[in-house]
Structure formats: structure tokens, C-alpha cells
Design an enzyme around this catalytic site. Structure first.
Site, PDB file in Angstrom:
ATOM      1  N   ASP A 131      -1.925  -1.230  -3.812  1.00 35.06           N
ATOM      2  CA  ASP A 131      -2.241  -0.686  -4.923  1.00 35.06           C
ATOM      3  C   ASP A 131      -0.943  -0.577  -6.235  1.00 35.06           C
ATOM      4  O   ASP A 131      -0.037  -1.078  -5.885  1.00 35.06           O
ATOM      5  CB  ASP A 131      -2.446   0.934  -4.736  1.00 35.06           C
ATOM      6  CG  ASP A 131      -1.540   1.569  -3.653  1.00 35.06           C
ATOM      7  OD1 ASP A 131      -0.187   1.463  -4.113  1.00 35.06           O
ATOM      8  OD2 ASP A 131      -1.977   2.232  -2.582  1.00 35.06           O
ATOM      9  N   ASP A 185     -10.097 -16.910 -16.123  1.00 37.14           N
ATOM     10  CA  ASP A 185     -10.458 -17.192 -14.674  1.00 37.14           C
ATOM     11  C   ASP A 185     -11.379 -18.145 -14.920  1.00 37.14           C
ATOM     12  O   ASP A 185     -12.672 -18.031 -15.821  1.00 37.14           O
ATOM     13  CB  ASP A 185     -10.982 -15.859 -13.713  1.00 37.14           C
ATOM     14  CG  ASP A 185     -11.538 -16.338 -12.623  1.00 37.14           C
ATOM     15  OD1 ASP A 185     -10.882 -16.392 -11.710  1.00 37.14           O
ATOM     16  OD2 ASP A 185     -12.940 -16.074 -12.436  1.00 37.14           O
ATOM     17  N   ASP A 195       1.023  -1.249  -0.069  1.00 37.24           N
ATOM     18  CA  ASP A 195      -0.032   0.024   0.026  1.00 37.24           C
ATOM     19  C   ASP A 195       1.018   1.090  -0.031  1.00 37.24           C
ATOM     20  O   ASP A 195       1.627   1.563   0.915  1.00 37.24           O
ATOM     21  CB  ASP A 195      -0.854  -0.152   1.132  1.00 37.24           C
ATOM     22  CG  ASP A 195      -1.742   1.203   1.362  1.00 37.24           C
ATOM     23  OD1 ASP A 195      -1.823   2.063   0.268  1.00 37.24           O
ATOM     24  OD2 ASP A 195      -1.978   1.625   2.632  1.00 37.24           O
ATOM     25  N   HIS A 209      -3.913 -17.343  -4.449  1.00 41.55           N
ATOM     26  CA  HIS A 209      -5.015 -16.736  -3.461  1.00 41.55           C
ATOM     27  C   HIS A 209      -6.223 -17.363  -3.140  1.00 41.55           C
ATOM     28  O   HIS A 209      -6.879 -16.982  -2.497  1.00 41.55           O
ATOM     29  CB  HIS A 209      -5.306 -15.171  -4.353  1.00 41.55           C
ATOM     30  CG  HIS A 209      -6.231 -15.495  -5.464  1.00 41.55           C
ATOM     31  ND1 HIS A 209      -5.596 -16.228  -6.404  1.00 41.55           N
ATOM     32  CD2 HIS A 209      -7.459 -15.185  -5.741  1.00 41.55           C
ATOM     33  CE1 HIS A 209      -6.402 -16.409  -7.439  1.00 41.55           C
ATOM     34  NE2 HIS A 209      -7.681 -15.637  -6.950  1.00 41.55           N
ATOM     35  N   ASP A 210      -6.439 -18.606  -3.596  1.00 40.76           N
ATOM     36  CA  ASP A 210      -7.447 -19.399  -3.516  1.00 40.76           C
ATOM     37  C   ASP A 210      -7.139 -20.500  -2.607  1.00 40.76           C
ATOM     38  O   ASP A 210      -8.200 -21.345  -2.132  1.00 40.76           O
ATOM     39  CB  ASP A 210      -8.022 -20.033  -4.678  1.00 40.76           C
ATOM     40  CG  ASP A 210      -8.762 -18.927  -5.479  1.00 40.76           C
ATOM     41  OD1 ASP A 210      -9.325 -17.777  -5.142  1.00 40.76           O
ATOM     42  OD2 ASP A 210      -8.860 -19.112  -6.734  1.00 40.76           O
ATOM     43  N   ASN A 268      -0.194   4.510  -0.558  1.00 40.77           N
ATOM     44  CA  ASN A 268      -0.929   5.952   0.084  1.00 40.77           C
ATOM     45  C   ASN A 268      -1.446   5.874   1.413  1.00 40.77           C
ATOM     46  O   ASN A 268      -2.115   6.669   1.840  1.00 40.77           O
ATOM     47  CB  ASN A 268      -1.873   6.314  -1.188  1.00 40.77           C
ATOM     48  CG  ASN A 268      -2.931   5.455  -1.232  1.00 40.77           C
ATOM     49  OD1 ASN A 268      -2.638   4.258  -0.724  1.00 40.77           O
ATOM     50  ND2 ASN A 268      -3.816   6.043  -1.884  1.00 40.77           N
ATOM     51  N   ASP A 317      -3.999   3.944   2.708  1.00 39.52           N
ATOM     52  CA  ASP A 317      -5.264   3.569   3.012  1.00 39.52           C
ATOM     53  C   ASP A 317      -5.765   2.355   3.475  1.00 39.52           C
ATOM     54  O   ASP A 317      -6.769   1.907   3.358  1.00 39.52           O
ATOM     55  CB  ASP A 317      -6.009   4.094   1.944  1.00 39.52           C
ATOM     56  CG  ASP A 317      -5.937   3.310   0.465  1.00 39.52           C
ATOM     57  OD1 ASP A 317      -5.150   2.266   0.379  1.00 39.52           O
ATOM     58  OD2 ASP A 317      -6.678   3.554  -0.525  1.00 39.52           O
ATOM     59  N   ASP A 368      -5.489 -10.766 -15.474  1.00 33.89           N
ATOM     60  CA  ASP A 368      -6.267 -11.890 -15.030  1.00 33.89           C
ATOM     61  C   ASP A 368      -7.635 -11.386 -15.616  1.00 33.89           C
ATOM     62  O   ASP A 368      -8.042 -10.420 -15.522  1.00 33.89           O
ATOM     63  CB  ASP A 368      -6.624 -11.568 -13.250  1.00 33.89           C
ATOM     64  CG  ASP A 368      -6.877 -12.803 -12.911  1.00 33.89           C
ATOM     65  OD1 ASP A 368      -7.767 -13.532 -13.524  1.00 33.89           O
ATOM     66  OD2 ASP A 368      -6.383 -13.341 -11.734  1.00 33.89           O
ATOM     67  N   GLU A 403      -7.463 -21.173 -16.179  1.00 29.45           N
ATOM     68  CA  GLU A 403      -7.608 -21.660 -15.006  1.00 29.45           C
ATOM     69  C   GLU A 403      -8.913 -22.395 -15.035  1.00 29.45           C
ATOM     70  O   GLU A 403      -9.947 -21.978 -15.168  1.00 29.45           O
ATOM     71  CB  GLU A 403      -7.738 -20.497 -13.885  1.00 29.45           C
ATOM     72  CG  GLU A 403      -7.817 -21.084 -12.380  1.00 29.45           C
ATOM     73  CD  GLU A 403      -8.843 -20.464 -11.620  1.00 29.45           C
ATOM     74  OE1 GLU A 403      -8.977 -20.508 -10.391  1.00 29.45           O
ATOM     75  OE2 GLU A 403     -10.129 -20.236 -12.058  1.00 29.45           O
TER      76      GLU A 403
HETATM   77  O1  ISL Z   1     -15.746 -24.061  -9.745  1.00 31.37           O
HETATM   78  C1  ISL Z   1     -15.093 -24.289  -8.669  1.00 31.37           C
HETATM   79  C2  ISL Z   1     -15.400 -25.585  -8.037  1.00 31.37           C
HETATM   80  O2  ISL Z   1     -16.187 -26.352  -8.739  1.00 31.37           O
HETATM   81  C3  ISL Z   1     -14.072 -23.416  -8.062  1.00 31.37           C
HETATM   82  O3  ISL Z   1     -12.898 -24.213  -7.609  1.00 31.37           O
HETATM   83  C4  ISL Z   1     -13.577 -22.449  -9.251  1.00 31.37           C
HETATM   84  O4  ISL Z   1     -12.912 -23.099 -10.190  1.00 31.37           O
HETATM   85  C5  ISL Z   1     -12.440 -21.594  -8.459  1.00 31.37           C
HETATM   86  O5  ISL Z   1     -12.828 -20.784  -7.274  1.00 31.37           O
HETATM   87  C6  ISL Z   1     -12.297 -20.301  -9.476  1.00 31.37           C
HETATM   88  O6  ISL Z   1     -11.411 -19.226  -9.075  1.00 31.37           O
HETATM   89  C7  ISL Z   1     -11.324 -18.218  -9.571  1.00 31.37           C
HETATM   90  O7  ISL Z   1     -12.688 -17.454  -9.599  1.00 31.37           O
HETATM   91  C8  ISL Z   1     -13.277 -17.522  -8.677  1.00 31.37           C
HETATM   92  C9  ISL Z   1     -12.660 -16.474  -7.902  1.00 31.37           C
HETATM   93  O8  ISL Z   1     -13.364 -16.267  -6.545  1.00 31.37           O
HETATM   94  C10 ISL Z   1     -11.258 -16.857  -7.559  1.00 31.37           C
HETATM   95  O9  ISL Z   1     -10.321 -16.070  -6.587  1.00 31.37           O
HETATM   96  C11 ISL Z   1     -10.492 -17.011  -8.873  1.00 31.37           C
HETATM   97  O10 ISL Z   1      -9.402 -17.576  -8.385  1.00 31.37           O
HETATM   98  C12 ISL Z   1     -14.566 -16.417  -9.325  1.00 31.37           C
HETATM   99  O11 ISL Z   1     -14.258 -15.492 -10.078  1.00 31.37           O
HETATM  100 CA    CA Z   2      -3.410   2.113  -1.077  1.00 31.92          CA
END
Ligand code: ISL
Ligand code: CA
Length: 559
Positions: free
Chosen positions: A29, A199, A21, A330-331, A23, A25, A98, A257
Site C-alpha cells: 500500500d 500503458d 504492506d 512486472h510483465d 497495515n 492485510d 502509470d 510503453e
Molecule cells: O500487446 C502486447 C502484445 O501484442 C503486449 O505485450 C502488451 O503490450 C503488454 O502486455 C502491455 O502491458 C501493459 O498493459 C497490460 C497490462 O496487463 C500490463 O501489466 C502492462 O504493463 C494491459 O493494461
Molecule cells: Ca495493506
């Protein structure tokens, strides 16, 4: 061996809200990323993957896009994005955006129009259906708990949302949707973007007639529908069209993905002669500790199962398709906490996972913080969590009467917020991430685990990652070598060999906190130790004892 720059590439994955970050907040960013480009470059990476930074009401932290042509105010301006892109390019690195194609935000102008009336010209941009006997059109459950359908008061019809109700699914059967998304991607390519991460992209084609999902569990009215919807009929045709219209003309690099994909299907999406995507990040290996009821249910980690899955991808795609190598994003919870030991063997297990992954075939991903061994985070209270999937799960499970401690235990194990705490830069307040209270709490272990502490320590996880990246650049066998699995049924050791034009790379990794004797395999004749995550590897290659989470790489027959 079909050489391509992107096969040799290492990708650094940034989750912009949590990186830096600038600035004060409390939110990461673009300017913050610009300030840290020296650091990113010092890792030796080639591509920066920027999580979504588009305009968004942030129901799912930017994966709910309300305007694909605007930068979110939290992150900065389009000018700042241009500066970031130019600075990345000036350093000889590339930028990957993305792209969210499966759904928009419900605050996107198309959806706002589409909900106005049944005959609105945008109605057919989404999946609107009448209810069935006063209920949802079918039993599909959302990935984020509850029904995948939401009834809209305006017309009484339901719209489909595989994710949150603020993420309505687009209708990819509508050529206007496809054309609009293609021109949106061309817009970013014209701006100089080098690649896309697409995605959840194998969910675009929903099955005709919207059949009920057969996966209904006894205690839930809604059923997971991912396996039913994924890889739907017509999907390859759409990807080939997308490739013709967008990717091939710009020579862009693409990573799809996709959950619910096996190695055989992964080959169809990435085989070079099929002209769909360059590479894939799948879920099969990350789902290895999921129970029959999905990701919130955790079963014991099974190394043999993990090997079976990863080895099948290594073998199936070799010479034809291309894999994306990751254990963190991140998931997913942090792998060092999830399958390693983030206390007694923190450094050993973090570097062991890295070694095991980096020596495989595929384009390599490093997720921010992984390179310093950042760990999972247990927030004391549910109000400290931010992730919609986690919050919905908590609400749903506690409403069903499950004890709160049980639900919190699931969340500690699997919540996506485990990997979304702010990047730990130094020992200053808020870990040097921000000068004020961050949008999500900092892991208190930042005083021990941070970039500054590891920067000049030759034995740090950070410098081990730097070495791994250099080795990939130096040895073609790491990028292109054929893969031979070894010890497939061994419950504690991951072992494999890579070969290329007489060169042999031999990898062994101990996945446990106990010593393991290596008896059935040994390093090839005349092999030299290329890398190890313990100070000094003792013993001859044929009588190895692997210490807790020890990993070693041997190389023979250097060309
Ligand atoms: O579809 C799924 C299971 O049946 C999930 O595992 C899915 O493929 C996964 O969550 C996809 O992730 C991506 O899209 C999501 C988002 O929340 C995630 O952060 C992103 O990486 C929706 O846009
Ligand atoms: Ca910021």
C-alpha cells in the site's frame, strides 16, 4: 548533445501490491511505500514510477481502471497519495504515474452506460460491433487468450477487448474520449505529478474495417493481432495532439510503453522535434526468446540476436530520440533467472546484466527487487498463481488437451507472477513484506536474498546497483556518449564502446558460465578500470580472460 534532466534520470519502478504492506492485510500500500522512501532514496534514484493505484476491480491488478480519479481502497486514500507525493518531492525525487489509455474496466461508469443500448451516448466510447454470421466480428485474439471480442447479452453486439474481457478498448476516434482522457491527465498534473508512463499506448488506433489478422495458427481459432493493431493509422496525430493538450503545457516527462515497435518506429515516437513522447520502453529486446507463436513459446536465448536489437536502438535513437533501458518489470520474468544463472552464478549474472544495461544510452529503470537479485518463482500449483494472463493461458491450453506438465513448464519460464512476488526485505516471516499472509506467495529464498542481508555488505548486488547509479551521475559519457557496437557476431560476449568529447568508455560482458578469451577487441589506450563485478580484475586489458558472467568497464581520456 542536448542535455535534459530526464535523460540523466534513474527510475525506480514500484509494483504497489508487492512492495510493502503497512497495515497487515497482505497487500502492499501507499503507506508502505512512504515507510520505504529512505531505502529508495539510498539507491540514488531520481524518479519513482508507481504502478496503477486507481480504483479497479483488479482483474488485471489495476490495469483495469474503474475510476481514474480515485485511489484503490487496497492502497489507501487520496490523502495518503498526497502525502507520498509530498514526501517524494521533499527528498528531491519525482513521481511518475502509470496511465492506462487504451482501455478501462468494464466496471467504469462509461462502459456500464455504453452497454445499456445501441443509442446510449456512451456507446461510441468503445468498439461495439455486430457479429458476423453469428460469430465474432473478426479473428482477433486477446493478449490474454481466447477471442478479443465479447458478446454482450443486452444488445447481442460484441465489444473489443485486446486484453481481458474486463478491459474493453476505448474508441480513440471519438473526440469526447480524447478530451476526457486529456482532462484526467491534467488532473494528476495539477496535483503535482512529474511524469507519466503510458500503458500499451501504441494500440489506440484500430485499423479501419477491422480486417482479420493474418497471423492465424493452424491449431487456434483466434490470431494474435498486436502487430496488426499496433502503430495504427492516425496514431502520431493523436500523440501530437496529446502532447499539445497535456504534456507540453505542463512540461511533463513521458515514457511510452509499446510492444511491436522497431527502432525506426521508436524514433518517430521519441524524436525531440516531433513532440510526441520523451522516451519509449519497447519489447523487441525482451521478445528475443519468444517463438513464432508468441511469448509463451520459448526459444533458446541468442545473444547475437539480443545485441542486434539493442544495438539498433542505441544507434537509431542517438542524438534524435531517447530510449528507456530495462531488462526487468512486472510483465517479464526476472532476467537473472531467465538469461542468467540464478544458482551457481547468481550474483555474477545479476551484476553482469546490470553493468551491460547501465552503461548504455537511455533513461534507466530499476524494477523493485532487481537491485537485490530477486529470482523467478515456481509455485507448485496453478491455484497459487494470481496473474490473469497466466490463469487464462493455463485454462486455455489444458482445455486444448496439452499435458499439464508442459503448460506448467511454460508458466515457470514466462509467467508475469515470476516478478510479482513480494519484495524481500528481511528474514522475518513473509520476508518483512507484511505481518500476515500476502496476496501472492513469497519466494522461499527470502532467507538468503533480502535487502537487510545486502545493506551493509560492500560486495552485495544492492551496493553494486548503488555504485552503477552513482557512476551515471558522475560521467556524462554514460548518459550522452555515442554508441559503437563491438564483436557483433560473438556468441558469448557483449562488447561496446561509448564516446563523448574525447572520453571513451569500454564495456565487456561475458553472457555465459564459461571463461571467454577476449582477443579481437581491447580497452582503449591508457584506459583505467572503472568498474568490475569480480573482486579483482586480473590481467592486462589486451589479454583479458573474462570469467563466468564477468563484466568490466574501462574509462579513458577523462576530461
Ligand atoms: O500487446 C502486447 C502484445 O501484442 C503486449 O505485450 C502488451 O503490450 C503488454 O502486455 C502491455 O502491458 C501493459 O498493459 C497490460 C497490462 O496487463 C500490463 O501489466 C502492462 O504493463 C494491459 O493494461
Ligand atoms: Ca495493506
Amino acid at each position: 548533445m542536448n542535455k535534459k534532466w530526464w535523460k540523466e534520470a534513474v527510475i525506480y519502478h514500484i509494483y504497489p501490491r508487492s512492495f510493502r504492506d503497512s497495515n497487515g492485510d497482505g497487500i502492499g500500500d501507499l503507506q508502505g511505500i512512504i515507510e520505504k522512501l529512505d531505502y529508495i532514496q539510498s539507491l540514488g534514484v531520481d524518479i519513482i514510477w508507481l504502478g496503477p493505484v486507481y480504483a479497479s476491480p483488479n482483474d488485471d491488478n489495476g490495469y483495469d481502471v474503474s475510476d481514474y480519479y480515485q485511489i484503490h481502497d487496497d492502497f489507501g486514500t487520496l490523502e495518503e497519495w498526497e502525502r507520498l507525493k509530498d514526501d517524494i518531492h521533499r527528498r528531491g525525487m519525482k513521481i511518475m504515474m502509470d496511465i492506462v489509455l487504451n482501455h478501462t474496466s468494464d466496471e467504469h461508469a462509461w462502459f456500464e452506460a455504453s452497454r445499456l443500448s445501441r443509442d446510449n451516448p456512451y456507446r461510441d466510447y468503445y468498439h461495439w460491433h455486430e457479429g458476423k454470421e453469428g460469430r465474432e466480428p473478426n479473428n482477433w485474439g486477446s493478449v490474454f487468450s481466447g477471442s478479443a471480442w465479447e458478446q454482450d447479452p443486452k444488445t447481442g453486439d460484441y465489444y473489443l477487448h485486446l486484453f481481458s474481457r474486463k478491459q474493453p478498448d476505448l474508441n480513440w476516434g471519438n473526440p469526447k474520449v480524447r478530451e476526457a482522457m486529456y482532462s484526467m491527465m491534467r488532473y494528476w498534473l495539477d496535483k503535482g505529478v512529474d511524469g507519466f508512463r503510458l500503458d500499451a499506448v501504441n494500440l489506440l488506433c484500430k485499423p479501419d474495417g477491422l480486417p482479420d489478422s493474418p497471423l492465424a495458427a493452424a491449431d487456434s481459432e483466434f490470431a494474435p493481432c498486436g502487430p496488426l493493431v499496433a502503430n495504427g493509422e492516425g496514431i502520431h496525430g493523436i500523440f501530437q495532439e496529446m502532447n499539445r493538450e497535456v504534456f507540453s503545457p505542463a512540461q511533463t516527462f513521458t515514457i511510452a510503453e509499446m510492444a511491436n515497435v522497431t527502432a525506426e518506429e521508436g524514433l518517430l515516437y521519441t524524436a525531440s522535434d516531433r513532440l510526441e513522447f520523451n522516451s519509449i520502453i519497447g519489447f523487441e529486446h525482451m521478445d528475443v526468446d519468444n517463438g513464432p507463436n508468441g511469448r509463451w513459446e520459448t526459444i533458446p536465448f541468442d545473444l547475437v540476436a539480443l545485441k542486434r536489437i539493442l544495438n539498433s536502438w542505441q544507434t537509431a535513437l542517438n542524438g534524435r530520440g531517447w530510449f528507456g533501458l530495462y531488462l526487468n518489470n512486472h510483465d517479464q520474468p526476472r532476467v537473472v533467472s531467465r538469461w542468467g544463472n540464478d544458482v551457481a552464478y547468481w550474483k555474477e549474472s545479476a551484476t553482469m546484466f546490470a553493468t551491460c544495461l547501465h552503461m548504455m544510452q537511455g533513461t534507466l529503470f530499476i524494477y523493485q527487487g532487481e537491485e537485490i537479485g530477486m529470482t523467478n518463482m515456481k509455485f507448485a500449483d496453478i491455484t497459487q498463481y494470481r496473474d490473469i494472463e497466466t490463469l487464462n493461458y493455463y485454462r486455455h491450453e489444458t482445455a486444448m488437451g496439452r499435458p499439464q506438465e508442459q503448460v506448467m513448464a511454460d508458466i515457470y519460464t514466462k509467467s508475469r507472477d515470476n516478478a510479482r512476488t513480494p519484495m524481500q526485505w528481511n528474514t522475518e516471516p513473509h520476508a518483512g513484506f507484511s505481518s500476515s499472509e500476502p496476496w501472492i506467495g513469497v519466494n522461499p529464498n527470502f532467507t538468503d536474498i533480502n535487502v537487510e542481508a545486502q545493506e551493509d555488505d560492500p560486495a552485495s548486488i544492492l551496493n553494486y546497483y548503488r555504485l552503477l547509479v552513482q557512476l551515471r551521475k558522475r560521467h556524462d559519457v554514460i548518459v550522452y556518449g555515442d554508441f559503437t557496437p563491438l564483436l557483433e557476431d560473438h556468441p558469448a560476449i557483449y562488447a561496446y564502446q561509448r564516446t563523448l568529447c574525447g572520453e571513451k568508455l569500454f564495456v565487456v560482458a561475458n553472457f555465459t558460465a564459461e571463461e571467454q578469451k577476449l582477443t579481437a577487441v581491447k580497452a582503449p589506450e591508457n584506459a583505467k578500470l572503472l568498474l568490475a563485478n569480480y573482486e579483482k580484475a586480473d590481467g592486462e586489458p589486451d589479454e583479458l580472460v573474462l570469467r563466468p558472467y564477468e563484466a568490466r568497464v574501462y574509462l579513458a581520456g577523462t576530461a
